[in-house]
Design an enzyme around this catalytic site. Structure first.
Site, PDB file in Angstrom:
ATOM      1  N   PRO A 236       0.893  -1.124   0.025  1.00 39.35           N
ATOM      2  CA  PRO A 236      -0.001   0.228  -0.053  1.00 39.35           C
ATOM      3  C   PRO A 236       0.916   1.060  -0.011  1.00 39.35           C
ATOM      4  O   PRO A 236       1.737   1.508   0.803  1.00 39.35           O
ATOM      5  CB  PRO A 236      -0.770  -0.033   1.230  1.00 39.35           C
ATOM      6  CG  PRO A 236      -0.662  -1.434   1.743  1.00 39.35           C
ATOM      7  CD  PRO A 236       0.595  -1.962   1.291  1.00 39.35           C
ATOM      8  N   LEU A 237       0.528   2.024  -0.819  1.00 41.85           N
ATOM      9  CA  LEU A 237       1.381   3.330  -1.083  1.00 41.85           C
ATOM     10  C   LEU A 237       0.379   4.679  -1.007  1.00 41.85           C
ATOM     11  O   LEU A 237      -0.332   4.688  -1.840  1.00 41.85           O
ATOM     12  CB  LEU A 237       1.980   3.262  -2.451  1.00 41.85           C
ATOM     13  CG  LEU A 237       3.230   2.317  -2.725  1.00 41.85           C
ATOM     14  CD1 LEU A 237       3.451   2.406  -4.041  1.00 41.85           C
ATOM     15  CD2 LEU A 237       4.170   2.274  -1.512  1.00 41.85           C
ATOM     16  N   CYS A 321       1.090   3.651  11.352  1.00 39.46           N
ATOM     17  CA  CYS A 321       1.624   4.707  10.253  1.00 39.46           C
ATOM     18  C   CYS A 321       2.323   5.827  10.844  1.00 39.46           C
ATOM     19  O   CYS A 321       1.890   6.518  11.530  1.00 39.46           O
ATOM     20  CB  CYS A 321       0.415   5.095   9.451  1.00 39.46           C
ATOM     21  SG  CYS A 321       0.725   6.035   8.068  1.00 39.46           S
TER      22      CYS A 321
END
Length: 330
Positions: A236-237, A321
């Site tokens: 995931p970017l 994150c």
């Protein structure tokens, strides 16, 4: 330091301004009426709050006016469908009035209609007359639509689903059942598992679970287990790994793709920008969604919503994150 300084050519300049030699100054005639009218907003603003900074004397003359909803044609009416909101809709339903005020089309061919056989923007399209009759009805090429249907984007949430999420009408029975069991397990030693209210909530959750249990089992059975061995995985970017980027990566041979990080709370609140992250292209044969959140019940509801309403093969949980949007919220 003085507010004004004397220039070498006899000009006076204010602080922060550079003098211009007279031979480079172009004299233009000024419409006094227009200048007076343009100066009015600046005078009115000066009566309000005092501004600061070197641009405090500038008036917001070019500030665009907000577009009224009444000037926009309803999204449903534009594609020839009935508006589900009805009288409460803030957009216009007058097709004739909208078409009369609409700007001219940019061309004679609509690229979306030519490719898929149907334009999702309808009358609001800037090439609307390429797929609109004289009676303002939409033309659909069913043969081309059926051929291109497999290439369409999946996991597109309807407007009704978004409204149900915003009004908290969507049910999450599996998450509710887990929350009840978790609360019961947190009781002290010797306490009974849950109060009368907890038992009632558990019964309601069980009734809702029975309705979706068989569908959920079929869905999990159809997905099966994912064999990651020997496969390339596109991580995931955020702000990069959107659907067009993943399609390009699929052409270069990636096997497993995953969406950008989606905030669980924004999903169950029905935010359109967050629901758009769940979209999947038909070329993505193994696709997952990444969720981030700081509360188990919210993450559980988002995961249950994705599992029941989206075509995904797995759900990835972001456990740390570093960006401020997620880090500051725990």
């Amino acid at each position: 330091m003085a507010a004004e300084t004397q220039a070498t050519e006899g000009q006076t300049t204010s602080k922060g301004e550079a003098p211009i030699k007279p031979e480079y100054i172009i004299q233009r005639e000024v419409n006094k009426a227009a200048a007076t009218e343009a100066a009015l907003p600046a005078e009115e603003e000066s009566k309000g709050e005092k501004k600061s900074g070197q641009n405090k004397k500038r008036a917001a003359k070019n500030k665009p006016k907000p577009r009224q909803n009444a000037e926009r044609l309803c999204r449903s009416v534009a594609i020839g469908e009935e508006c589900t909101i009805g009288a409460a809709c803030k957009s216009s339903h007058d097709v004739a009035a909208f078409m009369e005020k609409k700007e001219p089309d940019l061309g004679l061919q609509c690229p979306i209609f030519d490719e898929f056989g149907k334009c999702v923007f309808g009358l609001r399209c800037r090439y609307a007359m390429a797929h609109t009759t004289a009676e303002f009805t939409q033309v659909v090429d069913n043969e081309k639509l059926q051929k291109t249907q497999p290439n369409q984007v999946l996991n597109q949430m309807s407007r009704d689903m978004q409204i149900r999420l915003r009004k908290h009408q969507e049910k999450f029975p599996r998450t509710q059942e887990f929350d009840v069991q978790w609360q019961a397990s947190m009781k002290d030693n010797g306490a009974q598992a849950g109060s009368a209210n907890t038992e009632e909530s558990a019964r309601d959750a069980q009734d809702d679970t029975v309705k979706t249990e068989q569908a959920s089992k079929r869905q999990r059975k159809a997905r099966g287990r994912i064999d990651y061995r020997g496969k390339t995985y596109l991580a995931p970017l955020t702000t990069v790994g959107n659907l067009p980027f993943r399609r390009v990566c699929k052409e270069f041979g990636v096997n497993i793709t995953c969406s950008e990080m989606a905030i669980a709370g924004n999903i169950i609140q029905g935010q359109g920008s967050e629901l758009a992250l769940l979209k999947r292209h038909a070329s993505e044969d193994i696709f997952g969604v990444q969720l981030a959140g700081n509360r188990a019940d919210i993450v559980g509801k988002a995961a249950e919503f994705v599992s029941n309403n989206c075509d995904v093969d797995f759900i990835d949980l972001n456990m740390g994150c570093p960006i401020d949007m997620a880090f500051n919220n725990g």
